[in-house]
Structures are given as structure tokens and as C-alpha cells.
Design a protein around this motif. Sequence first.
Motif, PDB file in Angstrom:
ATOM      1  N   ARG A 143      17.532 -43.036 -13.930  1.00  0.00           N
ATOM      2  CA  ARG A 143      18.446 -42.009 -13.546  1.00  0.00           C
ATOM      3  C   ARG A 143      18.530 -41.939 -12.140  1.00  0.00           C
ATOM      4  N   LEU A 144      19.812 -41.521 -11.597  1.00  0.00           N
ATOM      5  CA  LEU A 144      20.014 -40.998 -10.162  1.00  0.00           C
ATOM      6  C   LEU A 144      20.369 -39.537 -10.394  1.00  0.00           C
ATOM      7  N   ILE A 145      20.297 -38.949  -9.000  1.00  0.00           N
ATOM      8  CA  ILE A 145      20.211 -37.606  -8.949  1.00  0.00           C
ATOM      9  C   ILE A 145      21.796 -37.390  -8.132  1.00  0.00           C
ATOM     10  N   THR A 146      22.453 -36.570  -8.371  1.00  0.00           N
ATOM     11  CA  THR A 146      23.656 -36.253  -7.716  1.00  0.00           C
ATOM     12  C   THR A 146      23.846 -34.648  -7.841  1.00  0.00           C
ATOM     13  N   LEU A 147      24.662 -34.063  -6.762  1.00  0.00           N
ATOM     14  CA  LEU A 147      24.937 -32.737  -6.795  1.00  0.00           C
ATOM     15  C   LEU A 147      25.907 -32.561  -8.002  1.00  0.00           C
ATOM     16  N   THR A 148      26.189 -31.337  -8.739  1.00  0.00           N
ATOM     17  CA  THR A 148      26.871 -30.773  -9.354  1.00  0.00           C
ATOM     18  C   THR A 148      27.877 -30.013  -8.328  1.00  0.00           C
ATOM     19  N   ALA A 149      29.165 -29.463  -9.074  1.00  0.00           N
ATOM     20  CA  ALA A 149      29.866 -28.931  -8.058  1.00  0.00           C
ATOM     21  C   ALA A 149      29.491 -27.618  -7.382  1.00  0.00           C
ATOM     22  N   SER A 150      28.583 -26.871  -8.240  1.00  0.00           N
ATOM     23  CA  SER A 150      28.163 -25.848  -7.414  1.00  0.00           C
ATOM     24  C   SER A 150      27.219 -26.044  -6.568  1.00  0.00           C
ATOM     25  N   GLY A 151      26.457 -27.307  -6.431  1.00  0.00           N
ATOM     26  CA  GLY A 151      25.399 -27.762  -5.645  1.00  0.00           C
ATOM     27  C   GLY A 151      26.194 -28.136  -4.341  1.00  0.00           C
ATOM     28  N   GLN A 152      27.140 -28.663  -4.633  1.00  0.00           N
ATOM     29  CA  GLN A 152      28.024 -29.511  -3.439  1.00  0.00           C
ATOM     30  C   GLN A 152      28.600 -27.984  -2.665  1.00  0.00           C
ATOM     31  N   ARG A 153      28.999 -26.809  -3.470  1.00  0.00           N
ATOM     32  CA  ARG A 153      29.514 -25.717  -2.685  1.00  0.00           C
ATOM     33  C   ARG A 153      28.348 -25.205  -1.834  1.00  0.00           C
ATOM     34  N   LEU A 154      26.899 -25.019  -2.348  1.00  0.00           N
ATOM     35  CA  LEU A 154      25.929 -24.642  -1.639  1.00  0.00           C
ATOM     36  C   LEU A 154      25.950 -25.659  -0.393  1.00  0.00           C
ATOM     37  N   VAL A 155      25.484 -26.756  -0.654  1.00  0.00           N
ATOM     38  CA  VAL A 155      25.357 -27.398   0.696  1.00  0.00           C
ATOM     39  C   VAL A 155      26.503 -27.461   1.650  1.00  0.00           C
ATOM     40  N   ASP A 156      27.914 -27.181   1.296  1.00  0.00           N
ATOM     41  CA  ASP A 156      28.893 -27.228   2.104  1.00  0.00           C
ATOM     42  C   ASP A 156      28.817 -25.742   2.900  1.00  0.00           C
ATOM     43  N   ARG A 157      28.391 -24.731   2.120  1.00  0.00           N
ATOM     44  CA  ARG A 157      28.124 -23.255   2.949  1.00  0.00           C
ATOM     45  C   ARG A 157      27.235 -23.381   3.944  1.00  0.00           C
ATOM     46  N   TYR A 158      26.203 -24.081   3.633  1.00  0.00           N
ATOM     47  CA  TYR A 158      25.017 -24.341   4.702  1.00  0.00           C
ATOM     48  C   TYR A 158      25.392 -24.983   5.865  1.00  0.00           C
ATOM     49  N   THR A 159      25.878 -26.303   5.571  1.00  0.00           N
ATOM     50  CA  THR A 159      26.501 -27.203   6.646  1.00  0.00           C
ATOM     51  C   THR A 159      27.391 -26.549   7.431  1.00  0.00           C
ATOM     52  N   MET A 200      16.717 -27.213  -0.325  1.00  0.00           N
ATOM     53  CA  MET A 200      18.061 -27.345   0.529  1.00  0.00           C
ATOM     54  C   MET A 200      17.957 -28.637   1.179  1.00  0.00           C
ATOM     55  N   THR A 201      16.850 -29.003   1.645  1.00  0.00           N
ATOM     56  CA  THR A 201      16.748 -30.390   2.260  1.00  0.00           C
ATOM     57  C   THR A 201      17.077 -31.596   1.336  1.00  0.00           C
ATOM     58  N   ILE A 202      16.612 -31.183   0.110  1.00  0.00           N
ATOM     59  CA  ILE A 202      17.296 -32.142  -0.978  1.00  0.00           C
ATOM     60  C   ILE A 202      18.598 -32.370  -1.134  1.00  0.00           C
ATOM     61  N   LEU A 203      19.319 -31.172  -1.204  1.00  0.00           N
ATOM     62  CA  LEU A 203      20.720 -31.151  -1.224  1.00  0.00           C
ATOM     63  C   LEU A 203      21.473 -31.630  -0.157  1.00  0.00           C
ATOM     64  N   VAL A 204      20.928 -31.537   1.043  1.00  0.00           N
ATOM     65  CA  VAL A 204      21.446 -31.956   2.557  1.00  0.00           C
ATOM     66  C   VAL A 204      21.451 -33.616   2.322  1.00  0.00           C
ATOM     67  N   THR A 205      20.230 -33.991   1.826  1.00  0.00           N
ATOM     68  CA  THR A 205      19.835 -35.385   1.940  1.00  0.00           C
ATOM     69  C   THR A 205      20.909 -36.137   0.752  1.00  0.00           C
ATOM     70  N   LEU A 206      21.013 -35.694  -0.444  1.00  0.00           N
ATOM     71  CA  LEU A 206      21.982 -36.049  -1.359  1.00  0.00           C
ATOM     72  C   LEU A 206      23.454 -36.056  -0.734  1.00  0.00           C
ATOM     73  N   ASP A 207      23.843 -34.922  -0.067  1.00  0.00           N
ATOM     74  CA  ASP A 207      25.368 -34.831   0.478  1.00  0.00           C
ATOM     75  C   ASP A 207      25.237 -35.870   1.437  1.00  0.00           C
ATOM     76  N   ALA A 208      24.621 -35.944   2.532  1.00  0.00           N
ATOM     77  CA  ALA A 208      24.480 -37.200   3.620  1.00  0.00           C
ATOM     78  C   ALA A 208      24.667 -38.473   2.943  1.00  0.00           C
ATOM     79  N   ALA A 209      23.771 -38.906   2.046  1.00  0.00           N
ATOM     80  CA  ALA A 209      23.915 -40.197   1.392  1.00  0.00           C
ATOM     81  C   ALA A 209      25.477 -40.563   0.857  1.00  0.00           C
ATOM     82  N   GLY A 210      25.943 -39.506   0.343  1.00  0.00           N
ATOM     83  CA  GLY A 210      27.406 -39.876  -0.341  1.00  0.00           C
ATOM     84  C   GLY A 210      27.503 -40.509  -1.623  1.00  0.00           C
ATOM     85  N   HIS A 211      26.297 -40.481  -2.137  1.00  0.00           N
ATOM     86  CA  HIS A 211      26.275 -41.240  -3.574  1.00  0.00           C
ATOM     87  C   HIS A 211      25.061 -40.660  -4.135  1.00  0.00           C
ATOM     88  N   PRO A 212      25.021 -40.886  -5.462  1.00  0.00           N
ATOM     89  CA  PRO A 212      23.620 -40.382  -6.278  1.00  0.00           C
ATOM     90  C   PRO A 212      22.570 -41.317  -5.788  1.00  0.00           C
TER      91      PRO A 212
END
Length: 165
Positions: A98-114, A44-56
Motif C-alpha cells: 500500500r502507498l500513502i497519499t493525501l486526501t482532499a482534506s489532507g491536501q487542504r491542511l498542508v496547503d494552509r500550513y505551507t 504535519m511533517t508526514i503531510l508535508v513530506t507527502l506533499d513535497a514528494a508529489g506522489h504517494p
Amino acid sequence: MDPLSDATTGLLPRMLQLRTLLNRGQLYEQATEAAGITLDRPAMTILVTLDAAGHPLRVGDIATRMQVAGPHVTRHLNSLEKRSIIKRVPDPDDQRARLITLTASGQRLVDRYTTVVDGWFEAALAQWPDRDRTELIRLLARLTADLTTQFDAVAADTVPAEDGD
């Protein structure tokens, strides 16, 4: 006594108190349960980190932001990728990387958590004026950046020099 020392004397106890409050309150466990998420804390910390960065981000950038070793992040990324929560995409600046980015389902998970966590903070700060909330965020960002710089400098000073002879 130095005026700066006077101003910072109470900082460590307050920071420890805040850390304890967040851990004791089992913020992560309660937030994931409320959001219906079954990921472990590092994932979850990885997902939040990716979301907070706003880019891959590159794996090393994620590790740096989480203050952990790259292999720790890679293990979790592999699991998240198998679950289609993140994906690896070409780095436009280096086609070998390679860069790491959230998928649509990953974005939905992080959005629910945040949404859950943000709601708790909003409730706690509801009586604060907007300017105080804005200033708190600004000062915490500044403190985090300055402490990171300071701790990096301390760590660099403690690394023994290699003997080149």
C-alpha cells in the motif's frame, strides 16, 4: 590550512543558529495556529513530506525522508487515516503493498500550513534577487543530499559486522 576546511569552518555554527532560530521562534506552533491546524508536529511533517514528494509513498519511504523509524510513522498514519486526512492506496507495482497519499482534506491542511510558512520565507527573502533565492534553494537541496549520503556512509561504517562463525 586546507581551502575546503576554511570554507566550511563557519558552516556548523550557522546551521546550528538556523536550527535554533526555527525552533526558538516556535515556527511550527505559530504556523499551525495561524493556519488553524491542530495536528501535532510529526503528523504535519508526514503531510508535508507527502506533499513535497508529489506522489504517494510507502511507509518506509516516509520514515526515511523523516529520518525516523517506521513504527513511529505507522502510528501517526493510523490516526491520520481515521481522520480522513490520508488514505492507503494499492501500489501499482506491487498489489500486496500500500502507498500513502493525501486526501482532499489532507491536501487542504498542508496547503494552509505551507502558505503560512512560505509567506514568512517570502517576506524574509523579499529583498533578495530571484537568482539568489533560486541559488539558495538549489544549494540547500545539494547540501541536504550530500550530507545524507555522508551520514549514511558514516552510519554504515559504525555498524558492527556480524560474526558469521
